[in-house]
Write a protein that holds these residues in place. Structure first.
Motif, PDB file in Angstrom:
ATOM      1  N   THR A  28     -46.932  91.130 134.697  1.00  0.00           N
ATOM      2  CA  THR A  28     -48.210  91.455 135.321  1.00  0.00           C
ATOM      3  C   THR A  28     -49.355  90.985 134.427  1.00  0.00           C
ATOM      4  O   THR A  28     -49.206  90.868 133.213  1.00  0.00           O
ATOM      5  CB  THR A  28     -48.340  92.956 135.602  1.00  0.00           C
ATOM      6  OG1 THR A  28     -48.413  93.682 134.368  1.00  0.00           O
ATOM      7  CG2 THR A  28     -47.164  93.463 136.425  1.00  0.00           C
ATOM      8  N   ASN A  74     -45.042  94.976 131.697  1.00  0.00           N
ATOM      9  CA  ASN A  74     -46.266  95.612 132.168  1.00  0.00           C
ATOM     10  C   ASN A  74     -47.412  95.256 131.223  1.00  0.00           C
ATOM     11  O   ASN A  74     -47.668  95.930 130.231  1.00  0.00           O
ATOM     12  CB  ASN A  74     -46.084  97.131 132.235  1.00  0.00           C
ATOM     13  CG  ASN A  74     -45.253  97.560 133.421  1.00  0.00           C
ATOM     14  OD1 ASN A  74     -45.504  97.154 134.550  1.00  0.00           O
ATOM     15  ND2 ASN A  74     -44.246  98.390 133.174  1.00  0.00           N
ATOM     16  N   ALA A 105     -48.496 100.633 135.254  1.00  0.00           N
ATOM     17  CA  ALA A 105     -47.161 100.554 134.641  1.00  0.00           C
ATOM     18  C   ALA A 105     -46.187 101.493 135.333  1.00  0.00           C
ATOM     19  O   ALA A 105     -45.018 101.153 135.559  1.00  0.00           O
ATOM     20  CB  ALA A 105     -47.253 100.886 133.153  1.00  0.00           C
ATOM     21  N   ASN A 133     -43.483  97.358 127.857  1.00  0.00           N
ATOM     22  CA  ASN A 133     -44.843  97.792 128.116  1.00  0.00           C
ATOM     23  C   ASN A 133     -45.770  97.323 126.999  1.00  0.00           C
ATOM     24  O   ASN A 133     -45.395  97.345 125.825  1.00  0.00           O
ATOM     25  CB  ASN A 133     -44.898  99.316 128.219  1.00  0.00           C
ATOM     26  CG  ASN A 133     -44.096  99.842 129.392  1.00  0.00           C
ATOM     27  OD1 ASN A 133     -44.159  99.300 130.483  1.00  0.00           O
ATOM     28  ND2 ASN A 133     -43.325 100.897 129.161  1.00  0.00           N
TER      29      ASN A 133
END
Length: 255
Positions: free
Chosen positions: A14, A91, A120, A141
C-alpha cells in the motif's frame, strides 16, 4: 531475479506510488513476487507498475482508500482474482498532518489514525483469510522511529506506536496459521514526506538532510531502498521463525 514457478507468490504494497512503497514494490518484484501496487488513485501507481514490468516482473495498479472498508475488500478481491492469492502484505500507506498539540485539529488526528492504523487493520483483516487458507503469509507494517515520540507529531507518533502493538498481536493470533507479522521502523529516510517536514520547519531540504546526517552514526540519511531491503527479509520464506519484531532501520541505535 530468483527462479519462480509460473505462478509467483503475490505481494500487496500500500502507498506504493512513490517513496518507500515504490522502492518496496520494486524490490519484492525483483525477489520474484507479482506485486499489487495500491495507492489512493489507480493512476498514481502507473510509474511503479511500468518500472516492474520493464524489468520483466508482473504488477497491477489498484486504487483504494485503505481507510474505507468497502474499497479495501474490493481491492483485495480484485487482486486475488487478477494476480493470485495474496501471500505478502506491506502496510505502508501513510500521511502526515504535523502540528504542535495545541494547534492540532481533530481532523489532523483522525486523518492520520484512519490511514495508518485503521488502514493497516482493514487491509490485514481482508488479506488474512487468504493467507490462512494457504497456510502461509507475511505481514509487514511500517512503523517509525517517531513511535518513541517526536515534537509536532502527536498523531503520527501515536499511530506508529500503535502499529507496533498491532504487529505483536497479529504475530500471536496468526502464527499457528503459518503467518508472521513484523514491523519496520525507519529513521530519517529521504522521501517526499521528509521534504514536507523540512518545509514545515522552514528549512531547505538539502540542509535538512545534512543536519540530520550529523546525528546518525553511519553519517548519512536513509534512502527508500534501505527500508525495502529490510522488508524483503521479513517477506521471505527465510524469515519464518521471526515474528512480532520491530526492526529500526535508522543508521544506528536509538535512545
Amino acid at each position: 531475479m530468483t527462479e519462480q514457478s509460473t505462478s509467483p507468490r503475490v505481494a500487496i504494497v500500500t502507498g506504493a506510488a512513490r517513496g518507500i512503497g515504490a522502492a518496496t514494490a520494486l524490490r519484492l518484484a525483483a525477489d520474484g513476487y507479482a506485486v499489487a501496487v495500491v495507492d489512493l488513485e489507480e493512476s498514481a501507481g502507473k510509474d511503479t507498475v511500468d518500472a516492474i514490468t520493464a524489468a520483466g516482473g508482473r504488477a497491477l495498479a489498484v486504487g483504494a482508500d485503505v481507510s474505507d472498508a468497502g474499497q479495501v475488500e474490493a481491492a483485495v478481491e480484485r487482486i486475488a482474482a487478477e494476480l493470485g492469492t495474496p501471500a505478502v502484505l506491506v502496510n505502508n500507506a501513510g500521511v502526515l498532518r504535523d502540528n504542535l498539540l495545541f494547534k492540532m485539529s481533530e481532523s489532523d488526528w483522525d486523518t492520520v489514525m484512519n490511514v495508518h492504523l485503521k488502514g493497516a487493520f482493514l487491509m490485514t483483516r481482508a488479506v488474512q483469510k487468504h493467507m490462512v487458507d494457504a497456510g502461509f503469509g507475511r505481514v509487514v507494517n511500517l512503523s517509525s522511529s517517531s513511535a518513541q515520540g517526536n515534537r509536532g507529531q502527536a498523531n503520527y507518533s501515536a499511530a506508529k506506536a500503535g502499529l507496533q502493538g498491532f504487529t505483536k498481536t497479529l504475530a500471536i493470533e496468526l502464527g499457528k496459521f503459518g503467518i508472521t507479522a513484523n514491523a519496520v521502523a525507519p529513521g530519517f529516510i529521504a522521501t517526499d514526506m521528509t521534504a514536507a517536514t523540512a518545509a514545515r520547519v522552514g528549512m531547505e531540504f538539502e540542509a535538512f538532510k545534512q543536519a540530520a546526517a550529523t546525528q546518525i552514526p553511519v553519517n548519512r540519511v536513509g534512502v527508500p531502498e534501505d527500508v525495502a531491503n529490510a522488508i524483503s527479509f521479513f517477506a521471505s520464506e527465510a524469515s519464518g521463525f521471526v515474528s512480532g519484531q520491530v526492526l529500526y532501520v535508522a543508521g544506528g541505535p536509538l535512545d
